[in-house]
Structure formats: C-alpha cells, structure tokens
Scaffold this motif. Structure first.
Motif, short mmCIF file in Angstrom:
data_model
loop_
_atom_site.label_atom_id
_atom_site.label_comp_id
_atom_site.label_asym_id
_atom_site.label_seq_id
_atom_site.Cartn_x
_atom_site.Cartn_y
_atom_site.Cartn_z
N VAL A 145 -2.64 -4.99 9.23
CA VAL A 145 -3.62 -5.21 8.16
C VAL A 145 -4.59 -4.04 8.24
CG1 VAL A 145 -5.41 -6.70 7.21
CG2 VAL A 145 -3.37 -7.70 8.27
N ASP A 146 -4.44 -3.10 7.31
CA ASP A 146 -5.25 -1.88 7.35
C ASP A 146 -6.71 -2.20 7.09
OD1 ASP A 146 -5.71 0.82 7.63
OD2 ASP A 146 -5.40 1.25 5.51
N LYS A 147 -6.97 -2.95 6.01
CA LYS A 147 -8.35 -3.33 5.73
C LYS A 147 -8.38 -4.42 4.67
CE LYS A 147 -8.65 0.73 2.75
NZ LYS A 147 -9.28 2.03 2.56
N ILE A 148 -9.40 -5.26 4.77
CA ILE A 148 -9.74 -6.24 3.74
C ILE A 148 -11.25 -6.13 3.55
CG2 ILE A 148 -9.73 -8.65 3.03
CD1 ILE A 148 -7.44 -9.13 5.01
N ASN A 149 -11.66 -5.75 2.36
CA ASN A 149 -13.08 -5.60 2.05
C ASN A 149 -13.49 -6.63 1.02
OD1 ASN A 149 -13.43 -3.41 3.79
ND2 ASN A 149 -12.90 -1.93 2.21
N LEU A 150 -14.58 -7.35 1.31
CA LEU A 150 -15.05 -8.39 0.41
C LEU A 150 -16.27 -7.93 -0.38
CD1 LEU A 150 -13.85 -9.97 3.13
CD2 LEU A 150 -14.55 -11.94 1.75
N CYS A 151 -16.35 -8.39 -1.63
CA CYS A 151 -17.52 -8.07 -2.45
C CYS A 151 -18.24 -9.33 -2.92
CB CYS A 151 -17.12 -7.20 -3.64
SG CYS A 151 -15.81 -7.87 -4.64
N GLN A 152 -17.80 -10.50 -2.44
CA GLN A 152 -18.49 -11.75 -2.72
C GLN A 152 -18.79 -12.47 -1.42
OE1 GLN A 152 -19.49 -12.70 -5.74
NE2 GLN A 152 -18.49 -11.02 -6.84
N LYS A 153 -19.99 -13.00 -1.32
CA LYS A 153 -20.39 -13.69 -0.10
C LYS A 153 -19.75 -15.07 0.02
CE LYS A 153 -24.69 -14.68 2.42
NZ LYS A 153 -26.17 -14.64 2.33
N PRO A 191 -13.76 -10.12 -9.35
CA PRO A 191 -13.21 -9.62 -8.08
C PRO A 191 -13.91 -10.22 -6.87
CG PRO A 191 -13.55 -7.80 -9.62
CD PRO A 191 -14.20 -9.01 -10.23
N VAL A 192 -13.11 -10.57 -5.86
CA VAL A 192 -13.63 -11.12 -4.61
C VAL A 192 -13.31 -10.20 -3.43
CG1 VAL A 192 -13.49 -13.06 -2.98
CG2 VAL A 192 -13.44 -13.49 -5.45
N LEU A 193 -12.07 -9.71 -3.36
CA LEU A 193 -11.72 -8.83 -2.25
C LEU A 193 -10.56 -7.91 -2.62
CD1 LEU A 193 -8.82 -9.82 -0.79
CD2 LEU A 193 -10.29 -11.61 0.11
N ASP A 194 -10.45 -6.82 -1.88
CA ASP A 194 -9.31 -5.90 -1.93
C ASP A 194 -8.69 -5.87 -0.55
OD1 ASP A 194 -9.84 -5.16 -4.57
OD2 ASP A 194 -11.19 -3.57 -3.96
N ALA A 195 -7.37 -5.84 -0.48
CA ALA A 195 -6.67 -5.86 0.81
C ALA A 195 -5.55 -4.83 0.81
CB ALA A 195 -6.11 -7.25 1.10
N THR A 196 -5.37 -4.19 1.96
CA THR A 196 -4.27 -3.25 2.15
C THR A 196 -3.50 -3.66 3.40
OG1 THR A 196 -5.58 -1.45 1.18
CG2 THR A 196 -3.62 -0.84 2.44
N PHE A 197 -2.22 -4.00 3.22
CA PHE A 197 -1.34 -4.39 4.31
C PHE A 197 -0.23 -3.35 4.43
CE2 PHE A 197 -1.87 -9.17 5.19
CZ PHE A 197 -3.17 -9.19 4.72
N VAL A 198 0.32 -3.22 5.63
CA VAL A 198 1.50 -2.39 5.86
C VAL A 198 2.61 -3.29 6.40
CG1 VAL A 198 2.51 -0.45 7.12
CG2 VAL A 198 0.14 -0.33 6.32
N MET A 199 3.74 -3.28 5.69
CA MET A 199 4.90 -4.09 6.08
C MET A 199 6.04 -3.20 6.54
SD MET A 199 3.66 -7.05 5.26
CE MET A 199 2.57 -7.91 4.14
N VAL A 200 6.87 -3.71 7.43
CA VAL A 200 8.04 -2.95 7.87
C VAL A 200 9.30 -3.78 7.62
CG1 VAL A 200 6.84 -1.57 9.60
CG2 VAL A 200 7.77 -3.80 10.24
N ALA A 201 10.38 -3.08 7.29
CA ALA A 201 11.68 -3.72 7.05
C ALA A 201 12.57 -3.53 8.28
CB ALA A 201 12.34 -3.13 5.81
N ARG A 202 13.23 -4.61 8.67
CA ARG A 202 14.13 -4.56 9.80
C ARG A 202 15.45 -5.21 9.42
NH1 ARG A 202 11.35 -2.95 14.17
NH2 ARG A 202 12.75 -3.90 15.70
N ASP A 203 16.42 -5.14 10.32
CA ASP A 203 17.75 -5.67 10.02
C ASP A 203 17.71 -7.21 9.98
OD1 ASP A 203 17.78 -6.61 12.62
OD2 ASP A 203 19.14 -5.11 13.38
N PRO A 204 18.83 -7.86 9.62
CA PRO A 204 18.81 -9.32 9.48
C PRO A 204 18.38 -10.07 10.73
CG PRO A 204 20.79 -8.43 8.45
CD PRO A 204 20.13 -7.29 9.17
#
Length: 425
Positions: A145-153, A191-204
């Motif tokens: 989880v790179d970042k989650i920034n909130l703009c509402q309390k 708007p309440v929040l913005d989020a940036t996630f990083v996902m990885v793909a792996r085999d079955p």
C-alpha cells in the motif's frame, strides 16, 4: 480539523463504468462490495468451505498451461479497460451499516481498508482478463500500500459510498492501482480519499512471478499518470535504499538525535547514563501497545491465506488505540503509507502486533505497527508486515522521546514518514 488536502478523482466517461453482474444493486448500474468478493471467488475458483480448500488449490495447478511465456504474448490493455465503480450502500441498505459502524457513530476505517484491498485485486483481474478463460491462472496479491490520503475527517455511516479505480501503471509482473472513495452528500459524491496500491501477479500456486498484460496510455493525461507510476516505483527504491536499517542517518538527523540526548541529560550529574525526561514528554518505551490474533479460516483470502485487508484492519485498529491512549483524545486518520507485505500469513498462525508511537509534532502522532507470526513448534518469529499511520489528535500531544539508539532510529524513521505525508498536504 484535518488540513485542507487536494483529493483528485480522475473523471472518466460514465460509459467506462463496468458492472459485475446484470442484476440490480443499491445504485442502478453499479455492483456493491459483496459482489466484488463473490466475483473474486468465481475468477479463481475459490472454495467457500474450508474443508474443500486443499482440493480447490489442487485444481488450480492445472491452470499453469494458461500462463503466458512472455509479456509480449499478452494483448495490451487501456486504463479504461480495468476501470470499475462499486457502491457501498450504507445509506440505501441500513442492514449492512452495523458492520461498518464505530462507537463514535462514524465508519470504521479498518473496514474501508478491507474493501480497498478487495477492489484493488478485482481491478487487476479485470485488467488481465482473457475472454476465453473461465478462470484466471494468475494469483494476484497485494504487495504494497503505497499511500492512502484522506481529505475528510469523518466518514458518515448513513450515506452511500462509491469506490472507483483502475490500473494506472504496469511492469512485467506488477501493477499499480489508483482508487478513489467518494461519499454521497446532498445528491453529489464528495471525495473522501485517494489510494495507491501495488499488486503482483504470481502463478496458480502463488509460488513464482507471472507476466501481466502491458498498459498503453491513450491521452496526455494518461501518459502523465503512467509516468507518475514509474516515478512512484523509483521513489520506493530510493526510500528503501536510504532505510535506516541499511544506511547511517544523515548529518542533520545525527544532530537531531544528539540534541535529544543533550536535552534529556540530568544536569545534576556528570554521566552519559543519567537521563531526565523533559516536561510534557513521554519516553518512547512507554508509548506502545501490543496485540495478538489467532488467524482463523474465517479470515482467509481466495488463496487460503490470511486476507491482507484483515491484517490492515487489525493493524489500523491497534494503531488507532495506540494514538488514542497516547494523546488522551480521539485521533483521526490523516494518511496511511508504505505498508509492506513481506510474507504471507498462513491460516492458524499466531499473529503478534506491536503499535509504537515513533514521532509527534503538535497535534500529529506518527504510529508504526509491526506484525510478525510466531511458530509455537520452532519458537521462531518472522516479520510479515510493517504499517505506518499518521493521526491527528483533537489536542496537542506530548513529545515522544527516544532513549536508546534503536529508539532514535525509530524516531527518525517516523519523522521521515511524517515529513513525506506533510509534503502532500
């Protein structure tokens, strides 16, 4: 009051909104979060009963033949191909509200973390979907989880919430996902929040990396978003390289640590060991809370390991309790950043959580939560995650003071995370 923060929702034409089913939902045309999880189970063929999980995973082994040998063999995708809009109908379906309600009559942020994690995975499966395949051979998991920034309390418990998101950057086997959360007020989604996630793909079998479809930006705006994804990757590498677990503090940081040391010396003695706590301060060793979770099958993900969203919720709740205990008043989350998923957590594990106040400034409290699994048979501990949360308290809080060198490094690391968050305000 939360500082003014720029929350940006990248607007896409409404025709890009994708539905998961043709049935009705809380808002016409949009699925809800329960359908997100149902769709994920269908995509990977996950078992709904724990007793069947071994057989389900055995069946996934046959999907190895569907993996691409090279990324070039996969058709490229556009950002709008993975775009999803999902409704959390807290206003229109009161029966689901209690699951999300906290004692302060607002929404539990830990539940939102769970929903973001599920949505991020589904967005990636949407990006990698092959029309002729009923089940995906990919095991897509959250790496960061790179970042989650909130703009509402406050997140209100009686108003519908809308999540939107799409894949914004792609490497060979990894994908960056940008998500936005908005809440319905007066007929408009705010708007309440913005989020940036990083996902990885792996085999079955979730053992080796697997290639994912390349991403092609279609406009100058999308090219800028894609470039930002590349910059985010470089920043993460730079931040990791400069980690205090690998490199010595900077000259400025060494001065900060020495100033703290001098300010805590007992002037009545001539001794390096004699320390005195300054007024309105708390020793770092006295600013921590710990917790234990037994990881039951109920909390497993579609790959029969413990759901990353559950780990985030538990870490956040411990972090919130640590900030509340330290500040003496209700804390509000400002930002989440740099959550690393280093090792999966197996069902049946003993999960040890440790919340630590590592930096304070005025009303702000920087919390680090460390999680590890304990093997009762070998008596070994293995770190699985580190979590970083920035809270703001209703009142100014005491200054946290490190005493040892290790605590001083925690203090500097907390200050680095806090400074990075404040730059985005």
């Amino acid at each position: 009051m939360l500082p003014t923060r720029l929350c940006i929702m990248r607007k896409l034409p409404s025709v890009l909104a994708r539905t998961l089913t043709s049935g009705t939902s809380a808002s016409p045309g949009f699925p809800d979060m329960s359908k997100v999880r149902s769709k994920l189970r269908d995509i990977v063929g996950a078992s709904t009963n724990w007793r069947d999980h071994v057989q389900a995973m055995q069946e996934r082994k046959a999907l190895h033949t569907l993996l691409a040998k090279r990324q070039e063999d996969l058709p490229p995708r556009r950002m709008k191909d993975s775009y999803l809009e999902v409704i959390l109908p807290l206003g229109s379906q009161p029966e689901i509200r209690e699951k999300y309600l906290n004692v302060h009559n607002s929404v539990r942020f830990g539940r939102i973390l769970e929903d973001l994690d599920s949505l991020g995975v589904l967005i990636c499966y949407t990006h990698t979907k092959q029309e002729m395949q009923q089940r995906s051979p990919l095991s897509i998991v959250t790496a960061l989880v790179d970042k989650i920034n909130l703009c509402q309390k406050i997140i209100h418990p009686d108003c519908d919430i809308k999540f939107t998101g799409n894949v914004s950057w792609v490497g060979k086997t990894s994908m960056e996902v940008k998500m936005h959360m908005l809440q319905l007020h007066g007929g408009d989604y705010i708007p309440v929040l913005d989020a940036t996630f990083v996902m990885v793909a792996r085999d079955p079998e979730n053992k080796r990396p697997a290639f994912v479809n390349p991403l092609i930006p279609e406009s100058p705006e999308e090219e800028e978003i894609f470039k930002q994804g590349e910059l985010n990757k470089l920043k993460r590498i730079e931040f990791s390289t400069a980690s205090l677990l690998k490199m010595a503090p900077t000259a400025e940081e060494r001065n900060i640590v020495h100033d703290i040391f001098l300010n805590t010396l007992d002037t009545r003695t001539v001794s390096f060991r004699s320390r005195k706590l300054p007024p309105n301060s708390v020793w770092m060793e006295d600013a921590k809370l710990k917790g234990l979770e037994i990881c039951h099958p109920e909390e497993r993900n579609i790959f029969n390991r413990i759901f990353g969203g559950f780990l985030m919720r538990k870490a956040f709740e411990l972090g919130w309790a640590t900030a509340c205990s330290y500040g003496g008043s209700r804390p509000f989350i400002v930002s989440v950043d740099d959550i690393m998923f280093q090792k999966p957590v197996e069902v049946g594990s003993l999960l040890l959580l440790s919340g630590q106040v590592c930096y304070t400034e005025k009303n702000y409290i920087q919390i680090r939560v460390h999680s590890e699994v304990y093997n009762a048979n070998t008596r070994e501990h293995h770190t699985t995650n580190t979590f970083h949360f920035t809270f703001i308290s209703e009142n100014e809080v005491p200054q946290v003071v490190p005493k040892t060198y290790g605590e001083s490094m925690l203090y500097l690391d907390g200050k680095r995370h806090f400074t990075a968050v404040m730059k985005e305000i």
